[in-house]
Design a protein around this motif. Structure first.
Motif, PDB file in Angstrom:
ATOM      1  N   VAL A  96       0.859  -1.193   0.000  1.00 21.83           N
ATOM      2  CA  VAL A  96       0.000   0.000   0.000  1.00 21.83           C
ATOM      3  C   VAL A  96       0.896   1.244   0.000  1.00 21.83           C
ATOM      4  N   ARG A  97       0.895   1.965  -1.105  1.00 21.98           N
ATOM      5  CA  ARG A  97       1.802   3.108  -1.273  1.00 21.98           C
ATOM      6  C   ARG A  97       1.369   4.371  -0.524  1.00 21.98           C
ATOM      7  N   SER A  98       0.136   4.439  -0.061  1.00 21.95           N
ATOM      8  CA  SER A  98      -0.345   5.650   0.598  1.00 21.95           C
ATOM      9  C   SER A  98       0.023   5.723   2.080  1.00 21.95           C
ATOM     10  N   LEU A  99       0.604   4.672   2.620  1.00 24.23           N
ATOM     11  CA  LEU A  99       0.993   4.660   4.035  1.00 24.23           C
ATOM     12  C   LEU A  99       2.320   5.390   4.227  1.00 24.23           C
ATOM     13  N   PRO A 100       2.522   5.978   5.408  1.00 20.80           N
ATOM     14  CA  PRO A 100       3.824   6.612   5.663  1.00 20.80           C
ATOM     15  C   PRO A 100       4.930   5.555   5.677  1.00 20.80           C
ATOM     16  N   PHE A 101       6.059   5.900   5.122  1.00 15.04           N
ATOM     17  CA  PHE A 101       7.219   4.993   5.023  1.00 15.04           C
ATOM     18  C   PHE A 101       6.876   3.702   4.290  1.00 15.04           C
ATOM     19  N   SER A 102       5.940   3.782   3.324  1.00 15.99           N
ATOM     20  CA  SER A 102       5.543   2.572   2.612  1.00 15.99           C
ATOM     21  C   SER A 102       6.668   2.099   1.702  1.00 15.99           C
ATOM     22  N   GLY A 103       6.589   0.853   1.362  1.00 13.08           N
ATOM     23  CA  GLY A 103       7.580   0.233   0.481  1.00 13.08           C
ATOM     24  C   GLY A 103       8.090  -1.051   1.090  1.00 13.08           C
ATOM     25  N   TRP A 104       8.845  -1.772   0.285  1.00 17.92           N
ATOM     26  CA  TRP A 104       9.304  -3.079   0.743  1.00 17.92           C
ATOM     27  C   TRP A 104      10.461  -3.003   1.725  1.00 17.92           C
ATOM     28  N   SER A 105      11.118  -1.854   1.844  1.00 18.44           N
ATOM     29  CA  SER A 105      12.165  -1.768   2.874  1.00 18.44           C
ATOM     30  C   SER A 105      11.515  -1.841   4.263  1.00 18.44           C
ATOM     31  N   THR A 106      10.432  -1.112   4.459  1.00 20.11           N
ATOM     32  CA  THR A 106       9.706  -1.182   5.730  1.00 20.11           C
ATOM     33  C   THR A 106       8.983  -2.521   5.854  1.00 20.11           C
ATOM     34  N   GLY A 107       8.316  -2.925   4.785  1.00 23.86           N
ATOM     35  CA  GLY A 107       7.573  -4.182   4.811  1.00 23.86           C
ATOM     36  C   GLY A 107       8.456  -5.381   5.097  1.00 23.86           C
ATOM     37  N   SER A 108       9.611  -5.428   4.456  1.00 24.14           N
ATOM     38  CA  SER A 108      10.494  -6.582   4.669  1.00 24.14           C
ATOM     39  C   SER A 108      11.063  -6.595   6.085  1.00 24.14           C
ATOM     40  N   SER A 109      11.310  -5.419   6.674  1.00 25.08           N
ATOM     41  CA  SER A 109      11.801  -5.412   8.052  1.00 25.08           C
ATOM     42  C   SER A 109      10.724  -5.911   9.015  1.00 25.08           C
ATOM     43  N   LEU A 110       9.462  -5.594   8.750  1.00 22.44           N
ATOM     44  CA  LEU A 110       8.369  -6.112   9.579  1.00 22.44           C
ATOM     45  C   LEU A 110       8.221  -7.626   9.404  1.00 22.44           C
ATOM     46  N   ILE A 111       8.351  -8.083   8.176  1.00 25.24           N
ATOM     47  CA  ILE A 111       8.262  -9.530   7.910  1.00 25.24           C
ATOM     48  C   ILE A 111       9.428 -10.259   8.569  1.00 25.24           C
ATOM     49  N   LEU A 112      10.628  -9.676   8.503  1.00 24.16           N
ATOM     50  CA  LEU A 112      11.787 -10.271   9.170  1.00 24.16           C
ATOM     51  C   LEU A 112      11.580 -10.318  10.683  1.00 24.16           C
ATOM     52  N   SER A 113      11.018  -9.258  11.243  1.00 28.89           N
ATOM     53  CA  SER A 113      10.713  -9.241  12.681  1.00 28.89           C
ATOM     54  C   SER A 113       9.749 -10.363  13.042  1.00 28.89           C
ATOM     55  N   SER A 114       8.775 -10.593  12.178  1.00 22.24           N
ATOM     56  CA  SER A 114       7.820 -11.676  12.393  1.00 22.24           C
ATOM     57  C   SER A 114       8.536 -13.030  12.383  1.00 22.24           C
ATOM     58  N   ALA A 115       9.416 -13.228  11.421  1.00 22.38           N
ATOM     59  CA  ALA A 115      10.151 -14.493  11.331  1.00 22.38           C
ATOM     60  C   ALA A 115      11.025 -14.703  12.568  1.00 22.38           C
ATOM     61  N   ILE A 116      11.678 -13.644  13.032  1.00 24.18           N
ATOM     62  CA  ILE A 116      12.508 -13.741  14.233  1.00 24.18           C
ATOM     63  C   ILE A 116      11.649 -14.080  15.445  1.00 24.18           C
ATOM     64  N   LEU A 117      10.489 -13.431  15.553  1.00 25.04           N
ATOM     65  CA  LEU A 117       9.591 -13.711  16.669  1.00 25.04           C
ATOM     66  C   LEU A 117       9.166 -15.178  16.665  1.00 25.04           C
ATOM     67  N   PHE A 118       8.786 -15.709  15.497  1.00 24.53           N
ATOM     68  CA  PHE A 118       8.370 -17.112  15.424  1.00 24.53           C
ATOM     69  C   PHE A 118       9.535 -18.052  15.750  1.00 24.53           C
ATOM     70  N   ALA A 119      10.724 -17.737  15.253  1.00 23.61           N
ATOM     71  CA  ALA A 119      11.892 -18.579  15.536  1.00 23.61           C
ATOM     72  C   ALA A 119      12.198 -18.598  17.031  1.00 23.61           C
ATOM     73  N   LEU A 120      12.152 -17.433  17.660  1.00 19.39           N
ATOM     74  CA  LEU A 120      12.418 -17.367  19.097  1.00 19.39           C
ATOM     75  C   LEU A 120      11.317 -18.041  19.911  1.00 19.39           C
ATOM     76  N   LEU A 121      10.093 -17.943  19.443  1.00 24.33           N
ATOM     77  CA  LEU A 121       8.987 -18.606  20.121  1.00 24.33           C
ATOM     78  C   LEU A 121       9.158 -20.125  20.075  1.00 24.33           C
ATOM     79  N   ILE A 122       9.521 -20.644  18.917  1.00 26.03           N
ATOM     80  CA  ILE A 122       9.754 -22.093  18.774  1.00 26.03           C
ATOM     81  C   ILE A 122      10.934 -22.522  19.643  1.00 26.03           C
ATOM     82  N   TRP A 123      12.022 -21.737  19.608  1.00 26.97           N
ATOM     83  CA  TRP A 123      13.196 -22.056  20.418  1.00 26.97           C
ATOM     84  C   TRP A 123      12.832 -22.063  21.901  1.00 26.97           C
ATOM     85  N   SER A 124      12.095 -21.058  22.347  1.00 29.52           N
ATOM     86  CA  SER A 124      11.705 -20.969  23.758  1.00 29.52           C
ATOM     87  C   SER A 124      10.821 -22.145  24.155  1.00 29.52           C
TER      88      SER A 124
END
Length: 140
Positions: A96-124
């Protein structure tokens, strides 16, 4: 000290400092703050032995926080929902291009954060499950 050894030391110190700063930021933001602080301290302590005295207290608190995050089905569900929300937000911010700081640089960092959260949850979860199985194995 050779130039290669100095470069390695600077690289390790820089990576440790970045992990430490991001971890401190994530103490107040959603994310694995204590685990990143621990990772940063471990890297920094490998080059600066005076920091080793801070590693054990942070390790103890980080492991306790990791165990607490999977201590009940409600907490696990909350963590999974937070991970799914981060994943969805990443996709939305990437498309969605109308959001502030839109683009895949922001989107990919959020997706990476999600992956890290799931990995840490599984590890824990695995860590807690193995720790709970230890006393049962000793009784047998």
């Amino acid at each position: 000290m050779g130039i290669g050894k100095q470069a390695k030391r600077v690289l390790i110190a820089s990576a440790g400092a970045v992990l430490l700063v991001v971890g401190v930021l994530l103490l107040v933001l959603p994310g694995p703050g204590l685990l990143l602080v621990l990772a940063g301290l471990l890297l920094l302590a490998s080059e600066f032995p005076a920091l080793e005295r801070y590693v054990d207290p942070v390790r103890d608190r980080a492991m306790k926080a990791a165990e607490d995050s999977v201590s009940s089905p409600l907490r696990i569900a909350g963590s999974v929902l937070a991970g799914l929300a981060l994943l969805a937000a990443g996709i939305v911010w990437g498309t969605v291009r109308s959001l502030p700081f839109s683009g895949w640089s922001t989107g990919s960092s959020l997706i990476l954060s999600s992956a890290i959260l799931f990995a840490l949850l599984i590890w824990s979860y695995r860590r807690v499950k193995a720790r709970r199985a230890e006393p049962a194995a000793r009784r047998d």
